[in-house]
Design an enzyme around this catalytic site. Structure first.
Site, PDB file in Angstrom:
ATOM      1  N   ASN A 171      10.255  -0.781 -13.933  1.00 46.69           N
ATOM      2  CA  ASN A 171      10.928  -1.562 -12.897  1.00 46.69           C
ATOM      3  C   ASN A 171      10.433  -3.002 -12.962  1.00 46.69           C
ATOM      4  O   ASN A 171       9.269  -3.263 -13.254  1.00 46.69           O
ATOM      5  CB  ASN A 171      10.651  -1.005 -11.498  1.00 46.69           C
ATOM      6  CG  ASN A 171      11.554  -1.668 -10.464  1.00 46.69           C
ATOM      7  OD1 ASN A 171      12.765  -1.447 -10.473  1.00 46.69           O
ATOM      8  ND2 ASN A 171      10.983  -2.503  -9.615  1.00 46.69           N
ATOM      9  N   TRP A 189       5.491  -6.154  -2.338  1.00 46.20           N
ATOM     10  CA  TRP A 189       6.686  -5.330  -2.569  1.00 46.20           C
ATOM     11  C   TRP A 189       6.958  -4.588  -1.292  1.00 46.20           C
ATOM     12  O   TRP A 189       6.114  -3.889  -0.750  1.00 46.20           O
ATOM     13  CB  TRP A 189       6.599  -4.449  -3.806  1.00 46.20           C
ATOM     14  CG  TRP A 189       5.391  -3.585  -4.013  1.00 46.20           C
ATOM     15  CD1 TRP A 189       4.770  -2.773  -3.112  1.00 46.20           C
ATOM     16  CD2 TRP A 189       4.687  -3.423  -5.255  1.00 46.20           C
ATOM     17  NE1 TRP A 189       3.737  -2.122  -3.692  1.00 46.20           N
ATOM     18  CE2 TRP A 189       3.657  -2.492  -5.013  1.00 46.20           C
ATOM     19  CE3 TRP A 189       4.846  -3.955  -6.549  1.00 46.20           C
ATOM     20  CZ2 TRP A 189       2.780  -2.092  -6.011  1.00 46.20           C
ATOM     21  CZ3 TRP A 189       3.962  -3.551  -7.525  1.00 46.20           C
ATOM     22  CH2 TRP A 189       2.951  -2.641  -7.259  1.00 46.20           C
ATOM     23  N   GLY A 194      11.461  -1.075  -5.695  1.00 49.31           N
ATOM     24  CA  GLY A 194      11.034  -0.295  -6.850  1.00 49.31           C
ATOM     25  C   GLY A 194       9.526  -0.245  -7.046  1.00 49.31           C
ATOM     26  O   GLY A 194       8.955   0.820  -7.313  1.00 49.31           O
ATOM     27  N   ASP A 281       9.730 -17.508   5.585  1.00 51.10           N
ATOM     28  CA  ASP A 281      10.544 -16.634   4.742  1.00 51.10           C
ATOM     29  C   ASP A 281      12.012 -17.050   4.694  1.00 51.10           C
ATOM     30  O   ASP A 281      12.430 -17.970   5.384  1.00 51.10           O
ATOM     31  CB  ASP A 281      10.398 -15.183   5.234  1.00 51.10           C
ATOM     32  CG  ASP A 281      10.165 -14.240   4.068  1.00 51.10           C
ATOM     33  OD1 ASP A 281      10.919 -14.339   3.082  1.00 51.10           O
ATOM     34  OD2 ASP A 281       9.228 -13.428   4.156  1.00 51.10           O
TER      35      ASP A 281
END
Ligand SMILES: Cc1cc2nc3c(=O)[nH]c(=O)nc-3n(C[C@H](O)[C@H](O)[C@H](O)COP(=O)(O)O)c2cc1C
Ligand SMILES: [Mn+2]
Length: 480
Positions: A171, A189, A194, A281
């Site tokens: 991945n 993550w 993934g 973000d």
């Protein structure tokens, strides 16, 4: 046409007037963000890729906003319009259908593309011109502090390479990395991604390698939400029309793109977590500090004179909107394969990917708009969509003014809203609980006998073709 590496892409951007070199000294603390934020939000030719050549304390240039407009995103993937990518995918999906002999021959051509997409192993690589294994350190990299309230410096445009501990399937994901110290990074993550899935199945230290740079298709592929088990490197090869060259890492058994600029090799211990964030973000808000895994650096390899690629996320639109737009266009035919009534999809910048998905459909039976919403909520990362608005086939989903007009005029909230609950993006700051919350479906299609209406649905106002043509023909006569 495929680019070999990032510098070839940069050269093309420059050659076509799409890149501006900033030779004035700039600080990597906030100043680059403010410049990029203004440039990436400007329209037309003022929105260019930026190469900062004199970043305080750094001996390498910093590339930002390389993908931050439709034409640059398309160029990165070797097309003129992003829609061409969807057309290529549609052809590929169609290739399995039967046809006449010549039709099938032609389709075979498309399939051979897939064979050419396989990665190619090489033994020597530009990304390993310099190898630091004895005392590897992140200190030499011009990693930015993006926003004033950020918890530190962040690598923002990486390809994070892992293998499924059970199957070995690869991945690649684009997950930001916070610098904790010169050898330690926060590995952001998110739950549904993934890399997190691989970590979930790891029972001991898991090798992880991080590539910065490489050919632009590979950089983009890290951000694409491919179904689990589908290799982003093969996907990048298919996009480029030629397999990505891969080289074995020096201190773990993963492979990384040979043409990368910089590679960070290391590992993640599935049992270790550390507070990561806050980070300004792509929602336009700071994501809160939370526990995430930790990456430990075992080697830093790089080109002798690397370019450091990065991006700024913040209040939209920003560069990441265009990476997402490429995905929207590429995945449309795949959505259509499952849901043939879908005509078009738009995930507008204001919706930050998961907050607003607008879909147009051909409606034939009662409840079909709801069926489409629920199917989308069950499809890969679409599970994170907060609001899905369904409109009729003739509505231009890319015209937000038209969508607002239809979506407010065509609904009775008591009949046409569906509220349910499900998994939410890690970054959703409004959900009742972290990562779980409400979802809204809006059936803004025109209603008719299919939909239990008690009053007749009116026709939309349209002039006759005859009069329209006459007025167009006579426009000059009116002196307007
Ligand atoms: C600039 C940029 C930054 C991103 N940062 C993150 C991140 O920090 N964490 C995350 O889980 N996803 C992040 N994403 C989204 C993932 O890259 C995307 O969901 C991708 O599908 C992940 O790959 P995967 O599906 O193989 O997990 C980012 C995307 C972009 C374009
Ligand atoms: Mn993936």
């Amino acid at each position: 046409m495929a680019f070999t590496d990032l510098r070839e892409f940069v050269a093309r951007l420059e050659h076509t007037g799409r890149l501006h070199r900033v030779s004035a000294p700039v600080s990597r603390d906030l100043e680059i963000t403010e410049i990029v934020d203004r440039v990436s939000k400007s329209a037309g030719r003022a929105n260019v890729a930026l190469l900062f050549e004199d970043v305080e304390g750094a001996d390498m240039p910093v590339l930002v906003n390389a993908f931050g407009a439709e034409d640059r995103m398309a160029l990165a993937l070797g097309v003129e319009r992003l829609d061409e990518l969807g057309e290529r995918v549609a052809k590929l999906l169609d290739a399995r259908l039967p046809g006449t002999f010549t039709e099938r021959l032609r389709k075979l051509g498309t399939l051979i593309d897939v064979a050419r997409a396989a990665p190619r192993r090489v033994e020597t690589a530009p990304c390993q011109e310099i190898v630091e294994t004895a005392a590897p350190s992140l200190a030499g990299l011009p990693i930015l502090q993006c926003w004033p309230g950020d918890g530190g410096r962040y690598i923002t445009l990486p390809g994070v390479f892992t293998r499924d501990p059970r199957t070995g399937a690869r991945n690649v994901g684009m997950y930001r990395l916070q610098v904790f110290d010169d050898r330690t990074l926060g590995m952001h993550w998110q739950t549904h991604k993934g890399g997190a899935e691989h970590q979930h199945h790891a029972t001991s230290r898991m090798p992880v390698s991080i590539a910065l740079g490489g050919d632009p298709a590979m950089i983009y592929a890290a951000s694409a939400p491919l179904p689990p088990g589908i290799d982003e490197v093969v996907f990048a090869g298919w996009l480029r029309g030629s397999g990505v060259e891969m080289v074995r890492c020096k201190t773990n058994d993963l492979e990384v793109p040979a043409q990368a600029e910089i590679v960070l090799e290391g590992w993640v211990d599935p049992a270790e977590q550390r507070l990561e964030g806050p980070f300004g973000d792509h929602t336009g808000y700071y994501s809160l500090a939370r526990d995430y895994p930790v990456f430990h650096l075992t080697a830093l390899t790089r080109r002798a004179r690397p370019i450091y690629p990065t991006t700024i996320v913040g209040r939209p639109p920003q560069e990441d909107y265009w990476l997402g737009k490429a995905t929207e266009r590429i995945f449309l035919p795949i959505m259509r394969l499952m849901l043939p009534e879908i005509v078009d999809v738009n995930m507008p910048a204001e919706g930050v990917f998961h907050n607003l998905v607008i879909v147009s459909i051909r409606k034939r039976y009662p409840g079909q708009a709801r069926k489409v919403m629920q199917a989308l909520w069950g499809m890969g990362l679409m599970m994170l969509a907060k609001t899905i608005v369904v409109v009729s086939e003739h509505v231009n989903v890319h015209d937000l003014s038209e969508v607002a007009w239809r979506a407010t005029g065509n609904i009775d909230p008591r009949r046409d809203l569906m509220i349910l609950e499900g998994p939410m993006d890690d970054l959703d700051h409004a959900a009742l609980r972290h990562r779980f919350g409400g979802k809204l479906g809006v059936d803004a299609t025109e209603k008719g006998p299919l939909d239990d209406v008690t009053q007749a649905w009116p026709d939309e106002i349209r002039m006759t073709d005859e009069v329209r043509e006459r007025v167009t023909r006579r426009w000059k006569d009116y002196g307007l």
